[in-house]
Design a protein around this motif. Structure first.
Motif, PDB file in Angstrom:
ATOM      1  N   ILE A 118       0.852  -1.178   0.000  1.00  0.00           N
ATOM      2  CA  ILE A 118       0.000   0.000   0.000  1.00  0.00           C
ATOM      3  C   ILE A 118       0.896   1.240   0.000  1.00  0.00           C
ATOM      4  CG2 ILE A 118      -0.255   0.123   2.516  1.00  0.00           C
ATOM      5  CD1 ILE A 118      -3.257   0.852   1.941  1.00  0.00           C
ATOM      6  N   THR A 119       0.555   2.216  -0.836  1.00  0.00           N
ATOM      7  CA  THR A 119       1.339   3.442  -0.940  1.00  0.00           C
ATOM      8  C   THR A 119       0.414   4.647  -0.860  1.00  0.00           C
ATOM      9  OG1 THR A 119       1.200   3.531  -3.356  1.00  0.00           O
ATOM     10  CG2 THR A 119       3.081   2.339  -2.411  1.00  0.00           C
ATOM     11  N   ILE A 120       0.989   5.783  -0.494  1.00  0.00           N
ATOM     12  CA  ILE A 120       0.219   7.026  -0.437  1.00  0.00           C
ATOM     13  C   ILE A 120       1.111   8.166  -0.917  1.00  0.00           C
ATOM     14  CG2 ILE A 120       0.816   7.395   1.989  1.00  0.00           C
ATOM     15  CD1 ILE A 120      -1.957   8.754   2.313  1.00  0.00           C
ATOM     16  N   ALA A 164      -7.161   1.605   6.504  1.00  0.00           N
ATOM     17  CA  ALA A 164      -7.457   2.602   7.524  1.00  0.00           C
ATOM     18  C   ALA A 164      -6.531   3.792   7.323  1.00  0.00           C
ATOM     19  CB  ALA A 164      -7.254   2.012   8.912  1.00  0.00           C
ATOM     20  N   VAL A 165      -7.043   4.983   7.637  1.00  0.00           N
ATOM     21  CA  VAL A 165      -6.272   6.218   7.542  1.00  0.00           C
ATOM     22  C   VAL A 165      -6.015   6.716   8.960  1.00  0.00           C
ATOM     23  CG1 VAL A 165      -6.271   8.616   6.730  1.00  0.00           C
ATOM     24  CG2 VAL A 165      -7.378   6.840   5.359  1.00  0.00           C
ATOM     25  N   THR A 166      -4.765   7.082   9.232  1.00  0.00           N
ATOM     26  CA  THR A 166      -4.417   7.701  10.512  1.00  0.00           C
ATOM     27  C   THR A 166      -3.987   9.129  10.238  1.00  0.00           C
ATOM     28  OG1 THR A 166      -3.683   5.567  11.383  1.00  0.00           O
ATOM     29  CG2 THR A 166      -2.974   7.543  12.575  1.00  0.00           C
ATOM     30  N   LEU A 167      -4.663  10.070  10.898  1.00  0.00           N
ATOM     31  CA  LEU A 167      -4.378  11.498  10.759  1.00  0.00           C
ATOM     32  C   LEU A 167      -3.700  11.999  12.032  1.00  0.00           C
ATOM     33  CD1 LEU A 167      -7.848  12.572   9.315  1.00  0.00           C
ATOM     34  CD2 LEU A 167      -5.727  12.229   8.039  1.00  0.00           C
ATOM     35  N   PRO A 168      -3.079  13.178  11.989  1.00  0.00           N
ATOM     36  CA  PRO A 168      -2.465  13.709  13.210  1.00  0.00           C
ATOM     37  C   PRO A 168      -3.503  13.845  14.327  1.00  0.00           C
ATOM     38  CG  PRO A 168      -1.765  14.974  11.301  1.00  0.00           C
ATOM     39  CD  PRO A 168      -2.864  14.052  10.837  1.00  0.00           C
ATOM     40  N   VAL A 192       0.042  11.723   7.074  1.00  0.00           N
ATOM     41  CA  VAL A 192      -1.127  10.872   6.866  1.00  0.00           C
ATOM     42  C   VAL A 192      -0.603   9.469   6.616  1.00  0.00           C
ATOM     43  CG1 VAL A 192      -3.159  10.425   5.427  1.00  0.00           C
ATOM     44  CG2 VAL A 192      -2.436  12.792   5.866  1.00  0.00           C
ATOM     45  N   THR A 193      -1.117   8.500   7.368  1.00  0.00           N
ATOM     46  CA  THR A 193      -0.656   7.110   7.263  1.00  0.00           C
ATOM     47  C   THR A 193      -1.817   6.231   6.827  1.00  0.00           C
ATOM     48  OG1 THR A 193       0.914   7.499   9.059  1.00  0.00           O
ATOM     49  CG2 THR A 193       0.421   5.195   8.526  1.00  0.00           C
TER      50      THR A 193
END
Length: 165
Positions: free
Chosen positions: A39-41, A99-103, A160-161
């Motif tokens: 997975i890449t962003i 899943a997205v992890t934000l600050p 953003v992860t």
């Protein structure tokens, strides 16, 4: 009678020895594995709160939605100073969920010795990659503008992860 006992003992011995051989069996199993694409962003658009003028006496905010709209409080938006949500492209395995992890803490934006913070990050990610393995989503946040905030061009970095579910 002795002959009968001997025959019975012999029959019992043959049955036991035959049963031991019948209880053992072999089978061949198969093991499989599928390796998914990593997975890449990547950021495709920088987040911009636009240009605003602060109140001289009250702190203000610019709430930037993940869709790119803004709600301003105690600041004046300058004409032609449009805002833009940060946009990101995530790629990976076709139709996979992620899943997205934000600050979760404030991110500091600085201009020289001056600073302000961005908080309350949001996203409009669906969390499911398309059938071709990609999705573009927006990220917004709230900019906290101080009363009489010093003029300047402020910037800061945020992370953003994304991870497969």
């Amino acid at each position: 009678m002795q002959k009968m006992k001997t025959m019975f003992a012999l029959a019992a011995a043959l049955t036991v020895s035959g049963a031991t051989g019948a209880m053992a069996a072999d089978a061949t199993g198969t093991a499989n594995a599928t390796i998914a694409a990593a997975i890449t962003i990547a950021q495709t658009t920088q987040m911009s709160f636009g240009s605003v003028s602060p109140s001289a006496t009250q702190a203000g905010t610019v709430v930037l939605a993940a869709a790119g709209t803004t709600t301003d409080s105690n600041v004046t938006r300058l004409s032609g100073a449009s805002a833009a949500a940060g946009t990101f492209t995530v790629e990976g395995a076709n139709s996979a969920t992620y899943a997205v992890t934000l600050p979760s803490t404030a991110v500091t934006l600085t201009s020289g010795a001056n600073s302000m913070t961005a908080t309350t990050f949001t996203t409009n990610a669906t969390g499911t990659l398309s059938g071709s393995g990609s999705e573009v989503f927006g990220v917004g946040a709230t900019l906290n503008v101080g009363a009489a905030q010093a003029s300047g061009s402020y910037s800061g970095n945020y992370t953003v992860t994304v991870n497969y579910n």
